[in-house]
Design an enzyme around this catalytic site. Structure first.
Site, PDB file in Angstrom:
ATOM      1  N   SER A 127       0.833  -1.216   0.000  1.00 44.86           N
ATOM      2  CA  SER A 127       0.000   0.000   0.000  1.00 44.86           C
ATOM      3  C   SER A 127       0.861   1.256   0.000  1.00 44.86           C
ATOM      4  CB  SER A 127      -0.946   0.012   1.208  1.00 44.86           C
ATOM      5  OG  SER A 127      -0.206   0.004   2.422  1.00 44.86           O
ATOM      6  N   SER A 179      -0.608  -4.582  10.474  1.00 46.60           N
ATOM      7  CA  SER A 179      -1.490  -4.603  11.658  1.00 46.60           C
ATOM      8  C   SER A 179      -2.952  -4.816  11.241  1.00 46.60           C
ATOM      9  CB  SER A 179      -1.317  -3.349  12.518  1.00 46.60           C
ATOM     10  OG  SER A 179      -1.295  -2.160  11.784  1.00 46.60           O
TER      11      SER A 179
END
Length: 198
Positions: free
Chosen positions: A35, A105
């Protein structure tokens, strides 16, 4: 769990802040692999250091070479990975550094625990959702991980065979298919200035 231990207090956070002339904060970048989290974190760290702001980057891959080299990618290991990073980033923030973490995460509960850990210590926590469509992340795939996940070589891969739970209310939302790295880092930098953290 250790029981024969004692916390040794020293300077308070406010005293340290006065001496360092800087606020401590954790900037928590979360998002899919590819990302742009690590690239943005690097750019932000450089930008802050050039402005004489004490900053340090904790990167998901780099941490697994040392502190978390004993952990794999099962759900339990991912939970422990983020728990440890939450504690380390809190220490950096308490030292009045800008702690920049870039970790997938994937679980909202783990990120919420990291936020709560900071809140309990009176420290600021800024969640940054580094958002990109899965198909764009797969096209980028700089490490070839999505390809391996699709082939079944990598198990428990976030976004393919393991879940990613998007942040519900991040302080900053970056669409990295629409922003350059520099623009994304600048958005975080401007937020820090606007909130009078730097």
């Amino acid at each position: 769990m250790a029981t024969n231990i004692t916390w040794h207090p020293n300077l308070t956070h406010d005293e340290r802040k006065g001496l360092r002339k800087q606020e401590g904060v954790t900037i928590w970048l979360t998002g899919l692999s590819a990302s742009g989290k690590s690239t943005i974190a690097c750019a932000l760290e450089q930008l802050l250091l050039q402005e004489n702001v004490n900053a340090y980057r904790l990167d998901g891959d780099n941490i697994r070479f040392g502190l978390n080299k004993d952990l794999g990618f099962s759900e339990n290991d991912r939970n422990e990975n983020i728990r440890r990073i939450s504690e380390v980033s809190k220490l950096f923030a308490d030292s009045c550094a800008v702690s920049i973490t870039s970790f997938i995460s994937p679980y909202r509960a783990d990120r919420d625990k990291a936020r709560e850990l900071h809140r309990e210590s009176g420290l600021k926590f800024i969640e940054v959702y580094v958002d990109v469509p899965l198909e764009v992340a797969e096209q980028r795939d700089p490490k070839g991980l999505y390809k391996k996940a699709r082939e079944g070589i990598i198990k428990d891969f976030t976004g393919i065979s393991a879940p990613y739970e998007e942040p519900s209310e991040p302080e900053i939302h970056l669409r990295t298919d629409k922003l350059t790295v520099e623009e994304a880092a600048e958005k975080i930098y401007e937020y820090l200035k606007q909130e009078k953290i730097i």
